[in-house]
Design an enzyme around this catalytic site. Structure first.
Site, PDB file in Angstrom:
ATOM      1  CE  LYS A 214      -4.456  -1.799   1.952  1.00 50.85           C
ATOM      2  NZ  LYS A 214      -5.467  -1.884   2.860  1.00 50.85           N
TER       3      LYS A 214
ATOM      4  NE  ARG B  57      -7.871  -8.412   1.109  1.00 51.37           N
ATOM      5  CZ  ARG B  57      -7.766  -7.430   0.251  1.00 51.37           C
ATOM      6  NH1 ARG B  57      -6.892  -6.647   0.294  1.00 51.37           N
ATOM      7  NH2 ARG B  57      -8.401  -7.779  -0.859  1.00 51.37           N
TER       8      ARG B  57
END
Length: 277
Positions: free
Chosen positions: A223, A257
């Site tokens: 991210k 995740r």
């Protein structure tokens, strides 16, 4: 002890699990458009499972900042097609579907025996979600997001980051419990309506959420909180991802995740050894 009920089997998440990401969207920030064809989807699932993935998380609605809205019909079409292929190739795989829509959740749990619903909106974008999940009896991932994928990163503001998110969790958990939702996994929502600095505060203070006594999912894989800080591309953010996954595990994460399953599974193995009494 953190457990969830998967089709009548009690699963202990104190030994952390790895959730492998399968984006069947054309516009996800890291792997958009990569998994559209049957052979590519089946190969990705085989890779996730062979590298130690415990859950395959399938998403057909891109939640990257500024993502294009996808209609319910299009989301359901994409997911039905992909899940038909996945269930045929991997009938016993634990499947999670990344959706904020109650109607989509209901169809897919009933038609494909989807194991987990992963809701980025924590029940805020569909008022029917908790009622449907309560009726279906599947585990539910309740994430915190400020705003929507279309506007969440425009100007995220909090009076007290940890206090505000804790209050949100308390309110949504109570609403979900009232509708019969039994198995809840919390996701602080890294990158969803948070500045770079707020993401790191959230990771640093994550243990505050232990008060809820619920399993915690962390999704920081590749991210912007990593690649913007390091001034690299998402494709170059694996090392940073592993570093933050380690911090997340040390701070109590029960599920990671990730895009890169092998590295996450290795990370879990190392931290598990570190934590042995």
């Amino acid at each position: 002890m953190h457990t969830i009920n998967l089709k009548g089997k009690l699963v202990d998440l104190d030994s952390p699990w790895t959730m492998g990401i399968l984006n069947i969207t054309p516009d996800s920030f890291f792997d958009g458009g990569k998994y559209q064809l049957q052979k590519d989807i089946e190969a990705r699932c085989a890779q996730i499972l062979s590298e130690g993935g415990d859950i395959i998380d399938v998403g057909a609605y891109s939640s990257r900042p500024g993502a294009v809205h996808v209609s319910e019909e299009e989301e359901l079409h994409r997911l039905r097609q992909a899940l038909t292929w996945i269930r045929k190739a991997h009938p016993t795989a634990v499947l999670s579907v990344d959706t904020f829509r109650a109607s989509v959740s209901e169809v897919l749990v009933r038609e494909f025996e989807v194991d987990i619903i992963n809701d980025i909106s924590g029940g805020m974008m569909d008022e029917q979600m908790f009622e449907v999940i309560g009726r279906l009896g599947v585990p539910y991932i309740l994430m915190h997001m400020q705003g929507t994928p279309q506007n969440m990163q425009m100007n995220p503001q909090y009076k007290d980051l940890m206090g505000d998110i804790s209050l949100y969790f308390a309110q949504q958990i109570n609403k979900a419990r009232a509708k019969g939702v039994k198995d809840i996994i919390l996701d602080p929502g890294f990158g969803f309506g948070k500045t770079l600095e707020q993401n790191y505060e959230l990771l640093r203070e994550m243990k505050q959420f232990d008060l809820f006594g619920l399993p915690m999912l962390v999704g920081v894989s590749r991210k912007s909180m990593i690649y913007k800080l390091l001034d690299v591309l998402p494709q170059e953010a694996l090392n940073g991802t592993t570093a933050l996954n380690t911090v997340a595990l040390l701070n109590g994460a029960n599920i990671l995740r990730v895009h890169d399953v092998k590295e996450a599974a290795e990370c879990i193995k190392l931290v598990r050894q570190l934590n042995k009494a």
